[in-house]
Design an enzyme around this catalytic site. Structure first.
Site, PDB file in Angstrom:
ATOM      1  CB  SER A   1     -75.091  35.395  37.686  1.00 15.93           C
ATOM      2  OG  SER A   1     -75.040  35.857  39.029  1.00 15.93           O
ATOM      3  CG  ASP A   2     -69.482  39.264  38.001  1.00 18.11           C
ATOM      4  OD1 ASP A   2     -69.351  39.125  39.235  1.00 18.11           O
ATOM      5  OD2 ASP A   2     -68.635  39.860  37.309  1.00 18.11           O
ATOM      6  CG  HIS A   3     -71.455  40.859  43.415  1.00 17.31           C
ATOM      7  ND1 HIS A   3     -72.377  41.744  43.887  1.00 17.31           N
ATOM      8  CD2 HIS A   3     -70.861  40.317  44.501  1.00 17.31           C
ATOM      9  CE1 HIS A   3     -72.342  41.755  45.204  1.00 17.31           C
ATOM     10  NE2 HIS A   3     -71.424  40.895  45.603  1.00 17.31           N
ATOM     11  N   GLY A   4     -74.707  40.113  41.342  1.00 17.91           N
ATOM     12  CA  GLY A   4     -75.923  40.914  41.143  1.00 17.91           C
ATOM     13  C   GLY A   4     -76.378  41.044  39.702  1.00 17.91           C
ATOM     14  CB  ALA A   5     -75.077  39.644  36.561  1.00 20.05           C
TER      15      ALA A   5
END
Ligand code: BGC
Length: 678
Positions: A270-274
């Site tokens: 995932s991307d950051h905090g997605a």
């Protein structure tokens, strides 16, 4: 002493057989250990290194990012070796255009149109990063951008699906190398941001993407596909939604397209905090639902948020997430670690403490010669009236502009472990080339006098601000510059954007140069509105952000020791109103036709149509004249080809186009097909 080769508890005899090895390991893992593998965390205020090592030893972490030295990573890997099953960590980082040595930003690399140049930058970055104990990079970033308002345009390689796809391919090969498992001096590529992140609405970062299938498949998806076909081991899932469904919970994207249609067999991150952001997107009511949706869609690893580790135990127990779904994700993570060579040797890239560099930033670790040659190839000469360039070495130069002597801005966005003080500024480069006595420097202006913008750019680090204002009044700075210019033969002005202006979360509504400047040497990370500069400057050199050796490389071009050869990989519009701006537009029933006003063709009526500088544009110091051009035949079949007469025309690009020739020829080929001017 050599770090002991420590294996996970799985049967070492199976190490030669990936599937059997992972099956054996998975059989021994508890549900909690499996969930732990899905967690990708970063050292930070709430996760200091010692706490992180303990979490790892408890089997609650699969990998980390942002720790970038062997010294930092070793105790974390030691933590993994204390865990019950000794499953190794992997260490990731954003190595986008260099690691210790900074190469030009993506747009600059693409301007070279030379795949060997791109490969040199990526291979060097991989070697330097691997030597710092890093196993994975969140790169290449291959998002097509047709909207220069988007700050992340700087990171990518422009607007053309063909050029970006070739660069994607070559980057993956250069980063990972050809060996499997990946060799100790290379790392795994995680191509991003899957998918279509470059098409966020209005160029506003993190916004929605709405796109029809034709545009998607023809224009925006090919570069990701090319990276995957070249063997990228991982894919980073984008933050945006696609036609209403966030990428992170998008089953069509992550399963139907990525795995079934494209046959991807690696890890999705995932991307950051997605994952927790799925709640903000409005598709999940809470973290519990967010975890369930992301897991079911096929987001294997969760970056930075704690949603999987906190929610999955309950979701598995209640059967809302099937054991099989968890196992699929874990299998991909273990598979990636296997492909990175970490089961054979968890310390493959961390090495022995005795071999750690005494100083990670030592000069001897930099690759300055490569940085200089790559930067030389990455600049685009946009104007050169009356042969204003090259400069004569004996000329007295007034060097002005807020970017003329700024170490930090040479680095550009996402400069990884690059150190600002190790860059060569333009002032230093010119002084080295011509002698100090020939260069009179005056700052002339701040990047901007707009306090709001300065605060915005400095919000990350107030203690060590990126944009430092000269306290003198604008009038005093200009007076000093005018004074310098009076005694000079030529004025070189280095202007553009501070590096933070072309970055994640740095979208702009205006593409103009900040008010206080005039232009000649441009440093920026997106196409800018250069109407004024075009009218008023004798020459314009687009340097992008050139990296560690930037000042020297720019001086090489300015003094004519190197002939500028870069070509724009992205369209420069005349104004913000023309965006989206790109050359390969679909055909129209009423394409723009020059003629009487109001002629009912597709156009804006208050300014000329077509771009300020088109895709593929770029001058050199050489004059060319073409004569006697003829086509090889007057007609052709639908699937035929028409060339120039032997040695001429598009098929016969001058040999000097060298390695770039193939890519260049192909882009021209595209343009021939879509000859409508829009
Ligand atoms: C960016 C990614 C990056 C990640 C980790 C995110 O904010 O969108 O491109 O890889 O942070 O640094």
């Amino acid at each position: 002493m050599l770090a002991p080769a420590v294996h996970a508890q799985a049967n070492p005899a199976l190490l030669g057989d990936k599937t059997a090895f992972i099956d054996d390991l998975m059989r021994q893992m508890t549900v909690d250990e499996k969930i732990g593998q899905l967690r990708l965390v970063s050292i930070g205020p709430d996760m200091p290194a010692t706490k992180l090592a303990d979490e790892i030893a408890a089997g609650r972490v699969g990998g980390t990012f942002n720790s970038v030295t062997r010294k930092d990573n070793r105790p974390l890997q030691d933590g993994a070796m204390r865990s019950r099953l000794k499953i190794p960590m992997f260490f990731a980082y954003d190595i986008i255009h260099g690691h210790r040595t900074t190469f030009p930003i993506g747009l600059g690399l693409a301007s070279s149109w030379d795949l060997d140049v791109v490969a040199t930058a990526m291979r060097t970055a991989a070697e330097e990063a691997a030597a710092d104990g890093i196993d994975m990079t969140f790169a290449p970033m291959v998002d097509i951008s047709r909207d220069p308002r988007w700050g992340r345009t700087s990171e990518g390689f422009g607007e053309d699906p063909y050029l970006v796809s070739r660069i994607a391919e070559v980057s993956v090969r250069a980063l990972q190398g050809e060996r499997k498992p990946i060799a100790a001096d290379r790392l795994m590529a995680s191509v991003k941001h899957f998918a279509l992140y470059g098409a966020v609405e209005g160029g506003r970062d993190y916004n929605v993407v709405n796109m029809d299938p034709q545009r998607m498949y023809n224009d925006y998806l090919p570069p990701y596909r090319a990276a995957i076909d070249a063997g990228a081991g991982a894919v980073m899932v984008a933050l945006n939604s696609i036609n209403g469904a966030p990428a992170t919970s998008n089953t069509w994207l992550l399963q139907d397209l990525l795995r079934k249609e494209w046959g991807f067999k690696g890890l999705t991150v995932s991307d950051h905090g997605a994952i927790t952001e799925l709640v903000n997107h409005g598709v999940a009511q809470n973290d519990n639902e967010a975890a369930r949706l992301a897991m079911k869609a096929g987001t294997d690893m969760s970056m930075a948020d704690q949603v999987y580790i906190s929610q999955l135990p309950g979701l598995i127990q209640s059967g809302k997430v099937a054991q099989q779904e968890l196992d699929n994700a874990v299998r991909e993570i273990l598979g990636a670690k296997y492909d990175m060579g970490l089961f054979k040797d968890p310390y493959l890239r961390i090495g022995r403490a005795a071999d750690d560099p005494a100083n990670v930033n030592a000069e001897s670790r930099l690759h300055r010669a490569d940085a200089r040659t790559v930067a030389q190839q990455s600049m685009v000469l946009l104007e050169n009236r009356n042969a204003a360039l090259p400069l004569k070495k004996g000329a007295r130069v007034a060097l002005v502009g807020p970017l003329a002597d700024s170490h930090l801005d040479m680095l550009g966005s996402w400069s990884g472990a690059g150190v600002d003080k190790q860059t060569v500024t333009l002032r230093q480069g010119l002084e080295a080339a011509a002698g100090k006595g020939k260069i009179v420097y005056a700052r002339g202006a701040n990047i901007t006098e707009d306090k709001h913008i300065v605060d915005y750019l400095n919000f990350l680090n107030w203690d060590d601000p990126e944009v430092v204002q000269d306290k003198r009044s604008p009038q005093a700075m200009i007076a000093e510059a005018v004074q310098a210019a009076r005694h000079a033969d030529v004025v070189v002005a280095a202007v553009g954007e501070a590096r933070g202006m072309s970055h994640e979360s740095s979208s702009r509504t205006q593409l103009t140069l900040p008010d206080s400047q005039l232009a000649l040497v441009l440093m920026n990370g997106r196409p800018l509105d250069l109407n004024w500069a075009r009218e008023n400057a004798a020459a314009i050199l687009e340097t992008w952000y050139t990296g560690t050796e930037g000042g020297n490389a720019i001086a090489d071009i300015l003094y004519g020791d190197v002939n500028p050869s870069g070509k724009l990989p992205i369209t420069f519009p005349r104004s913000v109103g023309q965006i989206p701006s790109y050359y390969n537009h679909s055909r129209l029933g009423r394409p723009f036709t020059e003629g009487k006003p109001g002629n009912y063709t597709s156009q804006y009526f208050e300014e000329p149509n077509g771009p300020l500088y088109p895709f593929g544009y770029g001058l050199s110091y050489t004059d060319f004249s073409l004569s006697g051009v003829s086509m090889s035949q007057a007609t052709m079949k639908a699937d035929g080809r028409v060339g120039g007469a032997p040695g001429e025309g598009i098929e016969g690009l001058p040999q000097g186009a060298a390695a770039a020739g193939r890519a260049k020829g192909s882009a021209l080929h595209h343009r021939q097909q879509g000859a409508q001017v829009l």
